[in-house]
Design an enzyme around this catalytic site. Sequence first.
Site, mmCIF file in Angstrom:
data_model
loop_
_atom_site.group_PDB
_atom_site.id
_atom_site.type_symbol
_atom_site.label_atom_id
_atom_site.label_comp_id
_atom_site.label_asym_id
_atom_site.label_seq_id
_atom_site.Cartn_x
_atom_site.Cartn_y
_atom_site.Cartn_z
ATOM 1 N N ASP A 287 90.639 -79.097 -59.097
ATOM 2 C CA ASP A 287 90.651 -80.446 -59.682
ATOM 3 C C ASP A 287 89.332 -81.117 -59.311
ATOM 4 O OD1 ASP A 287 91.148 -81.312 -57.040
ATOM 5 O OD2 ASP A 287 93.150 -82.071 -57.468
ATOM 6 N N GLU B 248 94.020 -72.845 -44.986
ATOM 7 C CA GLU B 248 93.101 -73.804 -44.356
ATOM 8 C C GLU B 248 92.990 -73.650 -42.839
ATOM 9 O OE1 GLU B 248 94.296 -77.664 -45.803
ATOM 10 O OE2 GLU B 248 93.727 -77.184 -47.853
ATOM 11 N N ASN C 287 93.734 -68.787 -48.180
ATOM 12 C CA ASN C 287 93.444 -69.889 -49.101
ATOM 13 C C ASN C 287 92.770 -71.048 -48.358
ATOM 14 O OD1 ASN C 287 93.972 -71.097 -51.823
ATOM 15 N ND2 ASN C 287 95.224 -72.560 -50.675
ATOM 16 N N GLU D 87 93.269 -74.238 -56.732
ATOM 17 C CA GLU D 87 93.723 -75.633 -56.731
ATOM 18 C C GLU D 87 92.701 -76.529 -57.434
ATOM 19 O OE1 GLU D 87 94.941 -76.933 -52.801
ATOM 20 O OE2 GLU D 87 95.906 -75.016 -52.355
ATOM 21 N N HIS E 77 88.716 -78.076 -54.818
ATOM 22 C CA HIS E 77 88.904 -79.527 -54.967
ATOM 23 C C HIS E 77 87.503 -80.145 -54.936
ATOM 24 C CE1 HIS E 77 93.224 -79.391 -54.601
ATOM 25 N NE2 HIS E 77 93.133 -78.684 -53.498
HETATM 26 C C1 XIL Z 1 99.169 -81.291 -51.267
HETATM 27 C C2 XIL Z 1 100.257 -81.708 -52.244
HETATM 28 O O1 XIL Z 1 99.754 -81.667 -53.555
HETATM 29 C C3 XIL Z 1 100.726 -83.109 -51.907
HETATM 30 O O2 XIL Z 1 101.821 -83.484 -52.724
HETATM 31 C C4 XIL Z 1 101.129 -83.180 -50.434
HETATM 32 O O3 XIL Z 1 101.459 -84.508 -50.110
HETATM 33 C C5 XIL Z 1 99.999 -82.705 -49.544
HETATM 34 O O4 XIL Z 1 99.616 -81.402 -49.934
HETATM 35 N N1 XIL Z 1 95.414 -78.070 -50.084
HETATM 36 C C6 XIL Z 1 96.567 -77.334 -50.195
HETATM 37 C C7 XIL Z 1 97.775 -77.929 -50.816
HETATM 38 O O5 XIL Z 1 96.563 -76.137 -49.884
HETATM 39 O O6 XIL Z 1 98.957 -77.463 -50.246
HETATM 40 C C8 XIL Z 1 97.735 -79.448 -50.749
HETATM 41 O O7 XIL Z 1 98.819 -79.934 -51.500
HETATM 42 C C9 XIL Z 1 96.413 -79.957 -51.276
HETATM 43 C C10 XIL Z 1 95.270 -79.441 -50.435
#
Ligand code: XIL
Length: 367
Positions: free
Chosen positions: A279, A166, A211, A277, A247
């Site tokens: 969802d 990020e 990522n 990731e 996401h």
């Molecule tokens: C999130 C975790 O799932 C949480 O438990 C934590 O509090 C914050 O981070 N992008 C990412 C992940 O690359 O590392 C993040 O994970 C979600 C967003």
Amino acid sequence: MTTVLDSSFVLRPRVASACSCLVTPTSTPSGGPYLNQLMKSQGKLWFGTAADIPGTDETTDPAYLTILTDPKNFGEMTPANTMKFMFTEPEQGVFNYTGSDYFLDLAEKSGDLVRCHNLIWLSQLSPWVTEGNWTAETLTAVMENHIKTLITHWSDRCYSWDVINEALAGNGSFSSSIWYDTIGPDYFHLAYQFATEAVEATGKDIKLYYNDYGIESPGEKTTATYALIKDLQSRNIRIDGVGLESHFEVGGTPSTADQLEAMQGYIALGVDVVQTELDIRFPTAPYYNETGQAEQAQDYYQSVAACMLVGPHCIGTTVWDFDDYYSWVPSSFPGQGGADIYNDTLQRKPAYYAIAEAIQGLPCTVC
Ligand code: XIL
């Protein structure tokens, strides 16, 4: 829509200690379709999931673990937290491998590959990093030591590393972070250079990824990501792939065509892509009515379909945990939820069956 139920599944209370009832069902969904099995049959490396282990209730939840560790379900596990900077280097030069070793052992016992996540990010840093008084030179040394120590330590127990996570803002410029603000834009290629050197020293094939979210469809941030990849390549620095976090929101998920176009852009540069990731959350309750479930199924379907249609360089899909009970969404996006493919009592949702159909190239019957 067709409602699909697991006839073999017995509803299970997730907070057993909250009542003194005698109901202690622990049965989990059994019978196909199985998502990892299907992905592998289509030539992908995995269908995977994040897990927030150890240190949470997931670690000891037998019903959760039964699903997680079944290789028919998952072929990849990503640690949701334990490999992050604040946990792996809590004090400068003092590394803690314990939680991550536990995670890697569990993944390996389950036959899973692991996407190690992550080395350099603006969030979840140790206070000694964010509160330190750094020059570009001293912070670059911190970055080099962190990257090289972790890559060397776990070697090819990591299928890949998210070297930087990020880095970009919505308009494609670098986000403010301790790394960017102190070192400047060079921090980006320097991190990958250190990672490349560490991988070469191991003699193993450990993939290096970038990522991010918001890079799953065409736009400024995606164009900026293409430029970052080209910059690394022009410097002969290793970059193997791009993690598309994915996401999404129900009703706000990019179309298959848009996801396909973005993926084709990365692949044309010679790198792989992974949905890392995935969802798809509901921005507001209710999370479980029939219309919403069908819409969510459609959004999952159209996302996984892009990975299937783009060809072998989309190597797999990973969800950011698989059940609503343990989802990160409710705590990070208050009021939002229902984002995962199993509900909060571990029943498969229509989204689960939609993914199975997308993997097989079948029309969606649950959308
Ligand atoms: C999130 C975790 O799932 C949480 O438990 C934590 O509090 C914050 O981070 N992008 C990412 C992940 O690359 O590392 C993040 O994970 C979600 C967003």
